[in-house]
Write a protein that holds these residues in place. Structure first.
Motif, PDB file in Angstrom:
ATOM      1  N   PHE A  31       0.950  -1.275   0.018  1.00 55.09           N
ATOM      2  CA  PHE A  31      -0.052  -0.015  -0.139  1.00 55.09           C
ATOM      3  C   PHE A  31       0.844   1.286  -0.039  1.00 55.09           C
ATOM      4  O   PHE A  31       0.764   2.294  -0.768  1.00 55.09           O
ATOM      5  N   LEU A  32       1.944   1.293   0.857  1.00 65.43           N
ATOM      6  CA  LEU A  32       2.855   2.410   0.750  1.00 65.43           C
ATOM      7  C   LEU A  32       3.549   2.588  -0.560  1.00 65.43           C
ATOM      8  O   LEU A  32       3.753   3.760  -1.096  1.00 65.43           O
ATOM      9  N   TRP A  37       4.334   5.443  -5.403  1.00 67.59           N
ATOM     10  CA  TRP A  37       4.290   5.490  -6.885  1.00 67.59           C
ATOM     11  C   TRP A  37       3.290   6.415  -7.468  1.00 67.59           C
ATOM     12  O   TRP A  37       3.643   7.052  -8.436  1.00 67.59           O
ATOM     13  N   LEU A  38       2.130   6.550  -6.921  1.00 67.79           N
ATOM     14  CA  LEU A  38       1.226   7.448  -7.634  1.00 67.79           C
ATOM     15  C   LEU A  38       1.785   8.901  -7.300  1.00 67.79           C
ATOM     16  O   LEU A  38       1.561   9.799  -8.297  1.00 67.79           O
ATOM     17  N   LEU A  39       2.357   9.239  -5.974  1.00 66.29           N
ATOM     18  CA  LEU A  39       2.747  10.684  -5.862  1.00 66.29           C
ATOM     19  C   LEU A  39       3.900  10.699  -6.873  1.00 66.29           C
ATOM     20  O   LEU A  39       4.165  11.938  -7.499  1.00 66.29           O
ATOM     21  N   ALA A  40       5.014   9.959  -6.906  1.00 68.28           N
ATOM     22  CA  ALA A  40       6.077  10.258  -8.060  1.00 68.28           C
ATOM     23  C   ALA A  40       5.606  10.229  -9.289  1.00 68.28           C
ATOM     24  O   ALA A  40       6.082  11.146 -10.185  1.00 68.28           O
ATOM     25  N   GLU A  41       4.497   9.312  -9.747  1.00 70.12           N
ATOM     26  CA  GLU A  41       4.146   9.509 -11.189  1.00 70.12           C
ATOM     27  C   GLU A  41       3.632  10.781 -11.632  1.00 70.12           C
ATOM     28  O   GLU A  41       3.613  11.299 -12.496  1.00 70.12           O
ATOM     29  N   GLY A  42       2.663  11.245 -10.526  1.00 69.29           N
ATOM     30  CA  GLY A  42       1.964  12.471 -10.790  1.00 69.29           C
ATOM     31  C   GLY A  42       2.722  13.472 -10.813  1.00 69.29           C
ATOM     32  O   GLY A  42       2.526  14.612 -11.708  1.00 69.29           O
ATOM     33  N   ALA A  43       3.828  13.803 -10.021  1.00 67.21           N
ATOM     34  CA  ALA A  43       4.921  14.777  -9.997  1.00 67.21           C
ATOM     35  C   ALA A  43       5.599  14.599 -11.139  1.00 67.21           C
ATOM     36  O   ALA A  43       5.955  15.840 -11.644  1.00 67.21           O
ATOM     37  N   GLY A  44       5.869  13.335 -11.613  1.00 72.77           N
ATOM     38  CA  GLY A  44       6.789  13.438 -12.891  1.00 72.77           C
ATOM     39  C   GLY A  44       6.189  13.724 -14.082  1.00 72.77           C
ATOM     40  O   GLY A  44       6.722  14.547 -14.907  1.00 72.77           O
ATOM     41  N   ARG A  45       4.803  13.550 -14.000  1.00 72.47           N
ATOM     42  CA  ARG A  45       4.036  13.955 -15.090  1.00 72.47           C
ATOM     43  C   ARG A  45       3.839  15.593 -15.215  1.00 72.47           C
ATOM     44  O   ARG A  45       3.781  16.172 -16.310  1.00 72.47           O
ATOM     45  N   MET A  46       3.987  16.197 -14.166  1.00 76.71           N
ATOM     46  CA  MET A  46       4.036  17.715 -14.193  1.00 76.71           C
ATOM     47  C   MET A  46       5.320  18.252 -14.308  1.00 76.71           C
ATOM     48  O   MET A  46       5.473  19.528 -14.516  1.00 76.71           O
TER      49      MET A  46
END
Length: 275
Positions: A31-32, A37-46
């Protein structure tokens, strides 16, 4: 202790327990990892540029071999101070209002009903503005105490129902036994009813305390330099949005987990003492 109780658990049972713990830990780690991964992926796309190496200086700073708290830890101390005072006032308000509602005073009961319904059915932010801009100048309070009073009044409305429910959960026979012993109403509350009601009151009151710590962040809107306000100021200077907000969230999480753990230990101790 019987011989069966002292006998160690069979190897198969111990293995199943260890396997269950391992599965739980694995699920938690998964879960962690998913959240990370969601945080890193979202930040990476920005196109976000992570700067975690700059975060420690806002937690603590070292000068001439001495360690000093940074802005975030100073804000955390203010948050803890606000939460502790507000929680104490919440308990006083909740217990007093609950006793007044259960009293024989019709005016007192309606006053408590009006207070509880008005507080629980209006936004906390609106209440904070009313206290800060209207009541605080009249009462001569600064913004710190205006925030504390607003939080205590807000959480006190919920604490009132918690205390009332806990008192009503005590069996009628306990009241009759107290009166048979010649105890007054106040003595019956202190010596008989409230100690028994505490076991019912403590778990929801702990949840209320956790909510109070989180709700204390709202005092940042009136420029009280709590943890949230300090985090917002740092973000405005550094533009490290994700790093600071995640650090702020982690600090709040540490406080609430410690509070929940402490109350859980106290609850088990009370159950053991009253068993």
């Amino acid at each position: 202790m019987t011989a069966e109780a002292a006998r160690p658990a069979p190897r198969g049972l111990r293995w199943r327990r260890l396997r269950g713990i391992a599965v739980d830990l694995g699920q938690f780690a998964l879960f962690l990892g998913l959240i990370g991964w969601l945080l890193a992926e979202g930040a990476g796309r920005m196109g976000y540029n992570w700067q975690w190496y700059r975060v420690p200086r806002y937690l603590f700073q070292a000068f001439d071999g001495e360690i000093y708290p940074g802005p975030l830890l100073k804000g955390l101390l203010v948050t803890l101070e606000i939460s502790a005072i507000a929680l104490l006032l919440t308990v006083v308000i909740g217990l007093g209002a609950a006793l007044l509602r259960l009293s024989g005073s019709l005016a007192g009961r309606w006053l408590v009903v009006g207070y509880v319904e008005a507080i629980r059915n209006t936004p906390l932010l609106v209440q904070l503005y009313i206290v800060y801009f209207i009541l605080a100048p009249v009462l001569g309070m600064d913004r710190f105490w205006a925030g504390v009073l607003c939080l205590a009044a807000f959480e006190g409305a919920f604490a009132t129902e918690i205390f009332r429910g806990g008192i009503l959960a005590v069996r009628r026979g306990q009241w009759e036994a107290a009166w048979a012993l010649g105890l007054s109403r106040g003595a019956a509350y202190r010596r008989v009813v409230l100690p028994q009601a505490l076991r019912v009151i403590l778990p929801p009151l702990a949840g209320l305390g956790v909510s109070l710590v989180k709700h204390s962040a709202i005092v940042s809107v009136i420029a009280v330099f709590d943890l949230t306000n300090e985090g917002r100021n740092i973000i405005s200077d550094t533009f490290m949005t994700f790093e600071i907000w995640l650090t702020v969230a982690a600090l709040y999480l540490c406080v609430t987990l410690l509070l929940s753990t402490g109350v859980g230990l106290l609850e088990r101790r009370l159950k053991g003492a009253m068993a």
